[in-house]
Design a protein around this motif. Structure first.
Motif, mmCIF file in Angstrom:
data_model
loop_
_atom_site.group_PDB
_atom_site.id
_atom_site.type_symbol
_atom_site.label_atom_id
_atom_site.label_comp_id
_atom_site.label_asym_id
_atom_site.label_seq_id
_atom_site.Cartn_x
_atom_site.Cartn_y
_atom_site.Cartn_z
ATOM 1 N N ILE A 9 5.324 -8.927 -14.334
ATOM 2 C CA ILE A 9 4.379 -7.838 -14.585
ATOM 3 C C ILE A 9 3.055 -8.123 -13.888
ATOM 4 C CG2 ILE A 9 2.994 -6.720 -16.375
ATOM 5 C CD1 ILE A 9 5.479 -7.057 -18.222
ATOM 6 N N TYR A 10 2.590 -9.361 -13.967
ATOM 7 C CA TYR A 10 1.335 -9.737 -13.303
ATOM 8 C C TYR A 10 1.440 -9.493 -11.800
ATOM 9 C CZ TYR A 10 -2.408 -12.514 -11.339
ATOM 10 O OH TYR A 10 -3.502 -12.922 -10.618
ATOM 11 N N ASN A 11 2.515 -9.968 -11.177
ATOM 12 C CA ASN A 11 2.670 -9.798 -9.736
ATOM 13 C C ASN A 11 2.795 -8.331 -9.354
ATOM 14 O OD1 ASN A 11 2.388 -12.491 -9.102
ATOM 15 N ND2 ASN A 11 4.578 -12.893 -9.067
ATOM 16 N N ASP A 12 3.454 -7.532 -10.189
ATOM 17 C CA ASP A 12 3.540 -6.096 -9.927
ATOM 18 C C ASP A 12 2.160 -5.448 -10.004
ATOM 19 O OD1 ASP A 12 5.052 -3.617 -9.518
ATOM 20 O OD2 ASP A 12 4.436 -3.164 -11.587
ATOM 21 N N THR A 13 1.370 -5.866 -10.980
ATOM 22 C CA THR A 13 0.008 -5.336 -11.131
ATOM 23 C C THR A 13 -0.854 -5.723 -9.938
ATOM 24 O OG1 THR A 13 0.224 -5.464 -13.529
ATOM 25 C CG2 THR A 13 -2.006 -5.278 -12.645
ATOM 26 N N VAL A 14 -0.722 -6.958 -9.470
ATOM 27 C CA VAL A 14 -1.474 -7.410 -8.293
ATOM 28 C C VAL A 14 -1.068 -6.602 -7.067
ATOM 29 C CG1 VAL A 14 -1.781 -9.352 -6.689
ATOM 30 C CG2 VAL A 14 -1.976 -9.727 -9.146
ATOM 31 N N THR A 15 0.219 -6.328 -6.923
ATOM 32 C CA THR A 15 0.688 -5.522 -5.785
ATOM 33 C C THR A 15 0.047 -4.133 -5.810
ATOM 34 O OG1 THR A 15 2.802 -6.684 -5.689
ATOM 35 C CG2 THR A 15 2.727 -4.491 -4.696
ATOM 36 N N ARG A 16 0.058 -3.507 -6.961
ATOM 37 C CA ARG A 16 -0.534 -2.166 -7.087
ATOM 38 C C ARG A 16 -2.042 -2.192 -6.819
ATOM 39 N NH1 ARG A 16 2.612 1.061 -11.737
ATOM 40 N NH2 ARG A 16 4.672 0.198 -11.316
ATOM 41 N N PHE A 17 -2.711 -3.208 -7.348
ATOM 42 C CA PHE A 17 -4.159 -3.339 -7.140
ATOM 43 C C PHE A 17 -4.467 -3.527 -5.653
ATOM 44 C CE2 PHE A 17 -7.916 -6.028 -6.624
ATOM 45 C CZ PHE A 17 -8.867 -5.261 -7.276
ATOM 46 N N ARG A 68 -2.722 -2.725 -3.065
ATOM 47 C CA ARG A 68 -2.463 -1.477 -2.325
ATOM 48 C C ARG A 68 -3.582 -0.471 -2.562
ATOM 49 N NH1 ARG A 68 3.844 -0.677 -3.768
ATOM 50 N NH2 ARG A 68 4.662 -2.262 -2.344
ATOM 51 N N ALA A 69 -4.027 -0.389 -3.815
ATOM 52 C CA ALA A 69 -5.053 0.602 -4.162
ATOM 53 C C ALA A 69 -6.355 0.356 -3.413
ATOM 54 C CB ALA A 69 -5.299 0.599 -5.668
ATOM 55 N N ILE A 70 -6.765 -0.903 -3.283
ATOM 56 C CA ILE A 70 -8.046 -1.165 -2.629
ATOM 57 C C ILE A 70 -7.955 -1.051 -1.111
ATOM 58 C CG2 ILE A 70 -8.902 -2.607 -4.518
ATOM 59 C CD1 ILE A 70 -8.413 -5.066 -2.714
ATOM 60 N N LYS A 71 -6.743 -0.929 -0.581
ATOM 61 C CA LYS A 71 -6.582 -0.784 0.875
ATOM 62 C C LYS A 71 -6.404 0.671 1.303
ATOM 63 C CE LYS A 71 -4.483 -5.302 1.588
ATOM 64 N NZ LYS A 71 -3.279 -6.022 1.991
ATOM 65 N N THR A 72 -6.168 1.558 0.344
ATOM 66 C CA THR A 72 -5.925 2.953 0.707
ATOM 67 C C THR A 72 -7.225 3.757 0.671
ATOM 68 O OG1 THR A 72 -5.384 3.517 -1.584
ATOM 69 C CG2 THR A 72 -3.559 2.925 -0.145
ATOM 70 N N PHE A 73 -7.238 4.781 1.506
ATOM 71 C CA PHE A 73 -8.388 5.669 1.583
ATOM 72 C C PHE A 73 -8.346 6.608 0.394
ATOM 73 C CE2 PHE A 73 -10.536 9.516 3.000
ATOM 74 C CZ PHE A 73 -11.702 8.986 3.499
ATOM 75 N N PRO A 74 -9.387 6.907 -0.291
ATOM 76 C CA PRO A 74 -10.787 6.581 -0.101
ATOM 77 C C PRO A 74 -11.221 5.308 -0.855
ATOM 78 C CG PRO A 74 -10.654 8.235 -1.794
ATOM 79 C CD PRO A 74 -9.236 7.952 -1.324
ATOM 80 N N ASN A 75 -10.293 4.709 -1.615
ATOM 81 C CA ASN A 75 -10.646 3.507 -2.387
ATOM 82 C C ASN A 75 -11.186 2.396 -1.496
ATOM 83 O OD1 ASN A 75 -9.604 4.897 -4.554
ATOM 84 N ND2 ASN A 75 -7.694 3.762 -4.614
ATOM 85 N N SER A 76 -10.662 2.297 -0.281
ATOM 86 C CA SER A 76 -11.086 1.228 0.624
ATOM 87 C C SER A 76 -12.572 1.331 0.974
ATOM 88 C CB SER A 76 -10.234 1.238 1.898
ATOM 89 O OG SER A 76 -10.375 2.481 2.560
ATOM 90 N N LEU A 77 -13.111 2.527 0.936
ATOM 91 C CA LEU A 77 -14.530 2.705 1.237
ATOM 92 C C LEU A 77 -15.422 2.103 0.146
ATOM 93 C CD1 LEU A 77 -14.502 6.408 2.486
ATOM 94 C CD2 LEU A 77 -14.538 4.311 3.867
ATOM 95 N N LEU A 78 -14.936 2.101 -1.076
ATOM 96 C CA LEU A 78 -15.731 1.619 -2.196
ATOM 97 C C LEU A 78 -15.369 0.198 -2.639
ATOM 98 C CD1 LEU A 78 -15.669 4.854 -4.353
ATOM 99 C CD2 LEU A 78 -17.534 4.025 -2.911
ATOM 100 N N ALA A 79 -14.156 -0.239 -2.345
ATOM 101 C CA ALA A 79 -13.678 -1.529 -2.853
ATOM 102 C C ALA A 79 -14.538 -2.690 -2.380
ATOM 103 C CB ALA A 79 -12.225 -1.741 -2.444
#
Length: 97
Positions: free
Chosen positions: A51-59, A61-72
């Motif tokens: 579960i931890y590794n799955d959560t890290v994967t999602r996190f 990915r989230a910080i690398k996608t637009f528009p999140n990457s602009l704020l991360a």
């Protein structure tokens, strides 16, 4: 291996040695329940790691996608590391017989 893992392994080694010396103990309900509890504990730890590794994967990915990457990056969100198994944690231990 951290201190808790070492302590846990030592205790299981003592239990294993006792069951070798006293075969009747191996068949007792207390022993069977203890080994069942150990198996459940190991499975819960394994599931938690997954579960931890799955959560890290999602996190990550989230910080690398637009528009999140602009704020991360400006807000200090960085890619996180996965939980890595040590060599002795690769396989699930088999405590019950």
């Amino acid at each position: 291996m951290d201190q808790d893992d070492q302590h846990f392994s030592n205790v299981l080694g003592v239990i294993s040695a006792l069951t070798e010396q006293y075969p009747d103990l191996k068949a007792s309900n207390v022993h069977l329940q203890t080994m069942s509890s150990v198996d459940k504990y190991e499975n819960l730890v394994r599931e938690s790691r997954m579960i931890y590794n799955d959560t890290v994967t999602r996190f990550n990915r989230a910080i690398k996608t637009f528009p999140n990457s602009l704020l991360a990056s400006p807000f200090g969100f960085t890619e996180q590391n996965y939980f890595k198994n040590t060599e002795n944690k690769q396989e699930m231990p088999q405590w019950s017989e």
